[in-house]
Design an enzyme around this catalytic site. Structure first.
Site, PDB file in Angstrom:
ATOM      1  N   GLU A 156      56.042  47.927  52.663  1.00 16.09           N
ATOM      2  CA  GLU A 156      56.410  46.689  51.944  1.00 16.09           C
ATOM      3  C   GLU A 156      57.691  46.000  52.437  1.00 16.09           C
ATOM      4  OE1 GLU A 156      56.362  47.877  47.832  1.00 16.09           O
ATOM      5  OE2 GLU A 156      54.235  48.316  47.872  1.00 16.09           O
ATOM      6  N   GLU A 261      45.250  51.888  49.136  1.00 14.53           N
ATOM      7  CA  GLU A 261      45.584  52.167  47.726  1.00 14.53           C
ATOM      8  C   GLU A 261      44.577  51.440  46.853  1.00 14.53           C
ATOM      9  OE1 GLU A 261      49.758  51.581  46.879  1.00 14.53           O
ATOM     10  OE2 GLU A 261      50.384  52.374  48.812  1.00 14.53           O
TER      11      GLU A 261
HETATM   12  C1  GLA Z   1      52.901  50.629  45.926  1.00 19.01           C
HETATM   13  C2  GLA Z   1      53.337  51.874  46.674  1.00 19.01           C
HETATM   14  C3  GLA Z   1      52.712  53.084  46.082  1.00 19.01           C
HETATM   15  C4  GLA Z   1      52.738  53.073  44.589  1.00 19.01           C
HETATM   16  C5  GLA Z   1      52.096  51.833  44.102  1.00 19.01           C
HETATM   17  C6  GLA Z   1      52.031  51.865  42.610  1.00 19.01           C
HETATM   18  O1  GLA Z   1      51.656  50.230  46.229  1.00 19.01           O
HETATM   19  O2  GLA Z   1      53.042  51.852  48.031  1.00 19.01           O
HETATM   20  O3  GLA Z   1      53.425  54.199  46.528  1.00 19.01           O
HETATM   21  O4  GLA Z   1      54.050  53.159  44.102  1.00 19.01           O
HETATM   22  O5  GLA Z   1      52.873  50.765  44.550  1.00 19.01           O
HETATM   23  O6  GLA Z   1      51.788  53.141  42.140  1.00 19.01           O
END
Ligand code: GLA
Length: 364
Positions: A156, A261
């Site tokens: 990020e 994710e």
């Molecule tokens: C982001 C992070 C993850 C997690 C999510 C929410 O996507 O990369 O590690 O913290 O937020 O759980």
């Protein structure tokens, strides 16, 4: 579409037979396409939850550490590391013969403030912070060298409009912090794959910025293998076309694509939040938490259809996608019960709170 139907058929077969006939799981169904991964927590890897254990073994060919390898968990104080989760996690992944992902080395969230400051509370110099980052990467990647197969090196670093996120990493080290992190990770474990991971990668301006950065690393001879697209999606947003465009762009630029994710938020959002900015938290209220007892069947259907179409898209591009990882094993352990509103009852995953395959997937 054929692949999506196979997913549902597989799930139906699994649910309806008392003994799954061939003990085939999701990972087997998709074995020629991509790894099926899941993010796991401490209790899910220390052997204390037999049902979770059998789901992991049956369905998943890859693991990601949900929180346990983040800086604040593994390196809470200067000079103090906590390896219990990491050691269990890697052992569990090896038992499963899974592709093991380390998440994450350099991020602006879940990193203690001491990392950026000296004892008086002043910000560190560039050199001091670089030393700290190097020492962390050396220790963590070094400990699991040859055992963790791929690392989310940086998480990020960009805003949704493609500008640099003004984190302490960026403000103190400058743009090169990403290059330094990848160089160091590669030096510690030259065989591990190295990734950049972010949310809303489907936004064209963000995707462009990420690919520019990644290509720039390659031009400097720095190894970067893939781009993780966090799949924090909603029932009807973003569109498949938007997701597909990013998959094509990343592939075209020469990088592996990973859906890292994956979850589908079924609850109403207080406003226009998307992505996964952890700073957002809004007070609980009934309006925002409507399904505390169960999810209405119309929404269950929508969830099923969303998963079918997402997997249809991923299968269509299985030559470009190396892994699809769910963000959590079951609804009860999902972060979406607490974001962007704390204490809600959400239903974003394939397995319910009792760790059973969910209704939408077993009535086909
Ligand atoms: C982001 C992070 C993850 C997690 C999510 C929410 O996507 O990369 O590690 O913290 O937020 O759980």
């Amino acid at each position: 579409m054929k692949r999506s139907l196979n997913l549902i058929l597989l799930i139906s077969a699994f649910v309806f037979s008392c003994q799954p006939p061939t003990e085939k799981g999701l990972k087997d169904e998709f074995q020629d396409e991509f790894f099926i991964g899941v993010a796991v927590n401490g209790r899910q890897v220390n052997g204390s939850l037999p049902k979770a254990d059998s789901l992991l073994n049956l369905h998943f060919s890859s693991l990601t550490s949900e929180n346990g390898l983040k800086w604040s968990n593994i390196h809470p104080k200067e000079g103090e590391y906590a390896f219990e989760f990491g050691d269990n996690y890697v052992r569990k992944g090896e038992e499963m013969n899974a592709f093991i992902v380390g998440h994450t080395l350099v991020w602006h969230q879940q990193v203690p403030t001491w990392v950026f400051q000296d004892q008086e509370g002043s910000f560190l110099s560039k050199e001091e912070l670089q030393d700290r980052m190097n020492e962390h990467i050396e220790t963590v990647v070094g400990r699991y060298k040859g055992r963790i197969d791929g690392w989310d090196v940086v998480n990020e670093a960009f805003e949704d409009d493609g500008t640099w996120r003004k984190t302490h990493w960026y403000l103190i080290l400058g743009e090169d912090y990403i290059a330094e992190a990848f160089k160091k990770a590669n030096q510690e474990d030259p065989k591990a794959e190295l990734y950049y991971n972010d949310y809303n990668v489907w936004k064209p301006e963000k995707c462009r910025a990420i690919l520019k950065m990644a290509q720039n690393l390659r031009e400097q001879g720095i190894r970067i293998d893939g781009i993780g697209m966090q799949g924090h999606y909603r029932l009807d947003f973003p569109s498949l076309d938007q997701i597909e465009a990013a998959i094509l762009d990343i592939h075209q630029a020469g990088f592996q694509v990973m859906i890292t994710e994956l979850d589908v938020d079924v609850l109403p959002r207080p406003s226009d939040f998307d992505g996964a900015d952890l700073n957002i938290s809004i007070e609980d209220s009934e309006i925002w938490n409507p399904y505390t007892d169960s999810l209405p069947s119309a929404i269950q259907e929508k969830l099923k259809n969303r998963y079918i179409s997402l997997f249809g898209l991923f299968s269509k591009h299985s030559d470009k996608i190396s892994r699809v990882t769910f963000w959590g094993l079951h609804d009860g352990s999902s972060w979406l019960n607490n974001w962007p509103v704390r204490g809600r009852t959400n239903y974003p995953l394939l397995f319910d709170r009792e760790l059973n395959l969910k209704v939408p997937f077993n009535n086909d």
